[in-house]
Design a protein around this motif. Structure first.
Motif, PDB file in Angstrom:
ATOM      1  N   TYR A 231      -0.260  15.312  -5.134  1.00  0.00           N
ATOM      2  CA  TYR A 231       0.906  14.770  -5.820  1.00  0.00           C
ATOM      3  C   TYR A 231       0.535  13.578  -6.704  1.00  0.00           C
ATOM      4  CZ  TYR A 231       3.979  17.796  -3.147  1.00  0.00           C
ATOM      5  OH  TYR A 231       4.617  18.896  -2.623  1.00  0.00           O
ATOM      6  N   PHE A 232       1.505  13.175  -7.527  1.00  0.00           N
ATOM      7  CA  PHE A 232       1.347  12.042  -8.428  1.00  0.00           C
ATOM      8  C   PHE A 232       2.501  11.065  -8.205  1.00  0.00           C
ATOM      9  CE2 PHE A 232      -0.764  15.596 -10.365  1.00  0.00           C
ATOM     10  CZ  PHE A 232      -1.848  15.081 -11.049  1.00  0.00           C
ATOM     11  N   VAL A 233       2.295   9.812  -8.578  1.00  0.00           N
ATOM     12  CA  VAL A 233       3.351   8.809  -8.556  1.00  0.00           C
ATOM     13  C   VAL A 233       3.641   8.391  -9.989  1.00  0.00           C
ATOM     14  CG1 VAL A 233       4.004   6.478  -7.843  1.00  0.00           C
ATOM     15  CG2 VAL A 233       2.798   7.969  -6.246  1.00  0.00           C
ATOM     16  N   LEU A 234       4.900   8.486 -10.376  1.00  0.00           N
ATOM     17  CA  LEU A 234       5.343   8.121 -11.718  1.00  0.00           C
ATOM     18  C   LEU A 234       6.014   6.749 -11.671  1.00  0.00           C
ATOM     19  CD1 LEU A 234       6.048   8.818 -14.731  1.00  0.00           C
ATOM     20  CD2 LEU A 234       8.124   9.903 -13.844  1.00  0.00           C
ATOM     21  N   VAL A 235       5.551   5.832 -12.526  1.00  0.00           N
ATOM     22  CA  VAL A 235       6.155   4.503 -12.659  1.00  0.00           C
ATOM     23  C   VAL A 235       7.081   4.521 -13.865  1.00  0.00           C
ATOM     24  CG1 VAL A 235       5.741   2.038 -12.968  1.00  0.00           C
ATOM     25  CG2 VAL A 235       4.103   3.428 -11.676  1.00  0.00           C
ATOM     26  N   LEU A 236       8.341   4.130 -13.651  1.00  0.00           N
ATOM     27  CA  LEU A 236       9.346   4.160 -14.701  1.00  0.00           C
ATOM     28  C   LEU A 236      10.034   2.795 -14.818  1.00  0.00           C
ATOM     29  CD1 LEU A 236      11.215   7.526 -14.036  1.00  0.00           C
ATOM     30  CD2 LEU A 236       9.763   7.000 -15.999  1.00  0.00           C
ATOM     31  N   PRO A 237      10.520   2.451 -16.025  1.00  0.00           N
ATOM     32  CA  PRO A 237      11.369   1.260 -16.147  1.00  0.00           C
ATOM     33  C   PRO A 237      12.727   1.527 -15.534  1.00  0.00           C
ATOM     34  CG  PRO A 237      11.255   2.413 -18.243  1.00  0.00           C
ATOM     35  CD  PRO A 237      10.296   3.115 -17.327  1.00  0.00           C
TER      36      PRO A 237
ATOM     37  N   VAL B  60       8.426  -2.218 -18.948  1.00  0.00           N
ATOM     38  CA  VAL B  60       7.581  -1.594 -17.934  1.00  0.00           C
ATOM     39  C   VAL B  60       7.072  -0.278 -18.513  1.00  0.00           C
ATOM     40  CG1 VAL B  60       7.467  -0.616 -15.611  1.00  0.00           C
ATOM     41  CG2 VAL B  60       8.862  -2.655 -16.040  1.00  0.00           C
ATOM     42  N   PRO B  61       5.831  -0.244 -18.989  1.00  0.00           N
ATOM     43  CA  PRO B  61       5.306   1.000 -19.550  1.00  0.00           C
ATOM     44  C   PRO B  61       5.280   2.119 -18.519  1.00  0.00           C
ATOM     45  CG  PRO B  61       3.908  -0.875 -20.127  1.00  0.00           C
ATOM     46  CD  PRO B  61       4.877  -1.347 -19.087  1.00  0.00           C
ATOM     47  N   VAL B  62       5.608   3.325 -18.966  1.00  0.00           N
ATOM     48  CA  VAL B  62       5.569   4.496 -18.091  1.00  0.00           C
ATOM     49  C   VAL B  62       4.116   4.807 -17.744  1.00  0.00           C
ATOM     50  CG1 VAL B  62       6.081   6.955 -17.925  1.00  0.00           C
ATOM     51  CG2 VAL B  62       7.698   5.416 -19.069  1.00  0.00           C
ATOM     52  N   GLY B  63       3.866   5.108 -16.490  1.00  0.00           N
ATOM     53  CA  GLY B  63       2.516   5.442 -16.063  1.00  0.00           C
ATOM     54  C   GLY B  63       2.528   6.484 -14.956  1.00  0.00           C
ATOM     55  N   VAL B  64       1.498   7.312 -14.912  1.00  0.00           N
ATOM     56  CA  VAL B  64       1.353   8.337 -13.875  1.00  0.00           C
ATOM     57  C   VAL B  64       0.054   8.083 -13.130  1.00  0.00           C
ATOM     58  CG1 VAL B  64       1.128  10.803 -13.401  1.00  0.00           C
ATOM     59  CG2 VAL B  64       2.644  10.037 -15.230  1.00  0.00           C
ATOM     60  N   LEU B  65       0.149   7.972 -11.801  1.00  0.00           N
ATOM     61  CA  LEU B  65      -1.007   7.694 -10.952  1.00  0.00           C
ATOM     62  C   LEU B  65      -1.292   8.885 -10.050  1.00  0.00           C
ATOM     63  CD1 LEU B  65      -0.014   4.075  -9.836  1.00  0.00           C
ATOM     64  CD2 LEU B  65      -1.655   4.682 -11.610  1.00  0.00           C
ATOM     65  N   ARG B  66      -2.547   9.301  -9.987  1.00  0.00           N
ATOM     66  CA  ARG B  66      -2.942  10.361  -9.073  1.00  0.00           C
ATOM     67  C   ARG B  66      -2.884   9.871  -7.629  1.00  0.00           C
ATOM     68  NH1 ARG B  66      -5.667  14.644 -11.467  1.00  0.00           N
ATOM     69  NH2 ARG B  66      -6.147  14.363 -13.680  1.00  0.00           N
ATOM     70  N   ALA B  67      -2.683  10.804  -6.711  1.00  0.00           N
ATOM     71  CA  ALA B  67      -2.641  10.443  -5.299  1.00  0.00           C
ATOM     72  C   ALA B  67      -3.927   9.748  -4.875  1.00  0.00           C
ATOM     73  CB  ALA B  67      -2.405  11.686  -4.444  1.00  0.00           C
TER      74      ALA B  67
ATOM     75  N   ALA C 266       0.854  -1.189   0.000  1.00  0.00           N
ATOM     76  CA  ALA C 266       0.000   0.000   0.000  1.00  0.00           C
ATOM     77  C   ALA C 266       0.889   1.237   0.000  1.00  0.00           C
ATOM     78  CB  ALA C 266      -0.914   0.000   1.219  1.00  0.00           C
ATOM     79  N   VAL C 267       0.504   2.225  -0.807  1.00  0.00           N
ATOM     80  CA  VAL C 267       1.269   3.467  -0.918  1.00  0.00           C
ATOM     81  C   VAL C 267       0.353   4.631  -0.545  1.00  0.00           C
ATOM     82  CG1 VAL C 267       2.622   4.949  -2.435  1.00  0.00           C
ATOM     83  CG2 VAL C 267       2.678   2.468  -2.758  1.00  0.00           C
ATOM     84  N   THR C 268       0.832   5.482   0.337  1.00  0.00           N
ATOM     85  CA  THR C 268       0.072   6.659   0.749  1.00  0.00           C
ATOM     86  C   THR C 268       0.828   7.910   0.325  1.00  0.00           C
ATOM     87  OG1 THR C 268      -0.774   5.464   2.681  1.00  0.00           O
ATOM     88  CG2 THR C 268      -1.008   7.858   2.676  1.00  0.00           C
ATOM     89  N   VAL C 269       0.151   8.760  -0.445  1.00  0.00           N
ATOM     90  CA  VAL C 269       0.759   9.971  -1.000  1.00  0.00           C
ATOM     91  C   VAL C 269      -0.139  11.161  -0.664  1.00  0.00           C
ATOM     92  CG1 VAL C 269       1.537  11.117  -3.106  1.00  0.00           C
ATOM     93  CG2 VAL C 269       1.746   8.646  -2.899  1.00  0.00           C
ATOM     94  N   ALA C 270       0.470  12.277  -0.336  1.00  0.00           N
ATOM     95  CA  ALA C 270      -0.299  13.479  -0.033  1.00  0.00           C
ATOM     96  C   ALA C 270      -0.905  14.050  -1.313  1.00  0.00           C
ATOM     97  CB  ALA C 270       0.594  14.520   0.648  1.00  0.00           C
ATOM     98  N   GLU C 271      -2.129  14.544  -1.208  1.00  0.00           N
ATOM     99  CA  GLU C 271      -2.737  15.290  -2.310  1.00  0.00           C
ATOM    100  C   GLU C 271      -2.006  16.623  -2.456  1.00  0.00           C
ATOM    101  OE1 GLU C 271      -5.113  14.466  -4.349  1.00  0.00           O
ATOM    102  OE2 GLU C 271      -6.354  12.920  -3.423  1.00  0.00           O
TER     103      GLU C 271
ATOM    104  N   LEU D 228       5.812  13.014  -8.030  1.00  0.00           N
ATOM    105  CA  LEU D 228       5.744  14.187  -8.901  1.00  0.00           C
ATOM    106  C   LEU D 228       4.898  15.283  -8.265  1.00  0.00           C
ATOM    107  CD1 LEU D 228       5.147  12.768 -12.508  1.00  0.00           C
ATOM    108  CD2 LEU D 228       7.310  13.403 -11.426  1.00  0.00           C
ATOM    109  N   HIS D 229       5.421  16.508  -8.329  1.00  0.00           N
ATOM    110  CA  HIS D 229       4.639  17.681  -7.942  1.00  0.00           C
ATOM    111  C   HIS D 229       3.627  17.959  -9.050  1.00  0.00           C
ATOM    112  CE1 HIS D 229       3.710  21.904  -7.078  1.00  0.00           C
ATOM    113  NE2 HIS D 229       4.107  21.649  -5.833  1.00  0.00           N
ATOM    114  N   PRO D 230       2.433  18.440  -8.724  1.00  0.00           N
ATOM    115  CA  PRO D 230       1.443  18.716  -9.773  1.00  0.00           C
ATOM    116  C   PRO D 230       1.924  19.695 -10.831  1.00  0.00           C
ATOM    117  CG  PRO D 230       0.749  19.578  -7.627  1.00  0.00           C
ATOM    118  CD  PRO D 230       1.879  18.653  -7.383  1.00  0.00           C
TER     119      PRO D 230
END
Length: 228
Positions: A152-158, A168-175, A145-150, A211-213
């Motif tokens: 912000y975003f989490v970037l998935v990278l290879p 590993v496709p690049v993806g951006v997930l909202r908080a 489980a990952v907890t991120v402050a609003e 990632l910062h918004p």
């Protein structure tokens, strides 16, 4: 300062860790050459270059929670009209496993390995660690489980360099999306095996960055964004 929190949901979960650069070992090798050899030298260490060091220590390393051999997936998106049997449609699509995806299905050939890693959830029921994602990819549920402050975003990278045979496709997930993945399999990444590839438990497979918004919204003033 924004924080990110990782929580292991199961005994097999492996928390992402902060990558590090061993400057001491690199400098010791450089000094050894200079002191003991006539010609061989290390004229410039990447470990002494701040941009290189920052690039290699940014974010967190995602490690495989299991040892497994992945093989390429051949999938077909299909529908099962009312009155037709799922098995009959599976045979028409090539005899692959049928996985429900919303109102339709994904028929997957060559994905037998995905069912080997079903795990017991908190309710004592079996859940799939790997789910077909379409276009030869699978959703890999990591048990974290990952907890991120609003906001912000989490970037998935290879990885850099990438793991040979596993995209590993690049993806951006909202908080909001990341924080909702607190049950079941936790956060997931997409993976696409391009050849048989063996991954060992604890082996790095991807990276996570916070990632910062403003990073997501930023545009170049002289380059217009194409209409979507």
């Amino acid at each position: 300062m924004a924080d990110i929190e990782f929580t292991a949901l199961y005994p097999w979960s492996l928390l992402p860790d902060k990558p590090c650069v061993d400057r001491v070992a690199a400098r010791a090798e450089r000094d050894l050459y200079a002191a003991q050899f006539r010609h061989v030298r290390v004229t410039r260490l990447p470990q002494d270059c701040p941009p290189w060091v920052m690039g290699h220590t940014l974010g967190w390393t995602v490690r495989s929670p299991v040892s497994c051999t992945m093989t390429p997936l051949k999938d077909t998106d299909v529908g099962v009209p009312d009155g037709e049997e799922v098995r009959a449609v599976s045979l028409r699509a090539g005899g692959g496993q049928m996985w429900r995806h919303g109102t339709d299905w994904i028929s997957v050939a060559g994905g037998q390995w995905m069912r080997l890693y079903d795990f017991r959830n908190g309710a004592g029921e079996w859940e799939a660690m790997f789910l077909p994602n379409g276009q030869g990819s699978a959703e890999w549920r990591l048990g974290v489980a990952v907890t991120v402050a609003e906001p912000y975003f989490v970037l998935v990278l290879p990885l850099d360099p990438p793991l040979h045979g596993l995209e590993v496709p690049v993806g951006v997930l909202r908080a909001k999306t990341v924080n909702a993945m607190t049950g079941g399999g936790g956060i997931s990444i997409a993976v696409r095996p391009t050849r048989p590839v063996e991954v060992r438990r604890g082996q790095p497979v991807a990276r996570l960055l916070l990632l910062h918004p403003d990073t997501v919204r930023a545009t170049a003033s002289d380059i217009p964004c194409p209409a979507s």
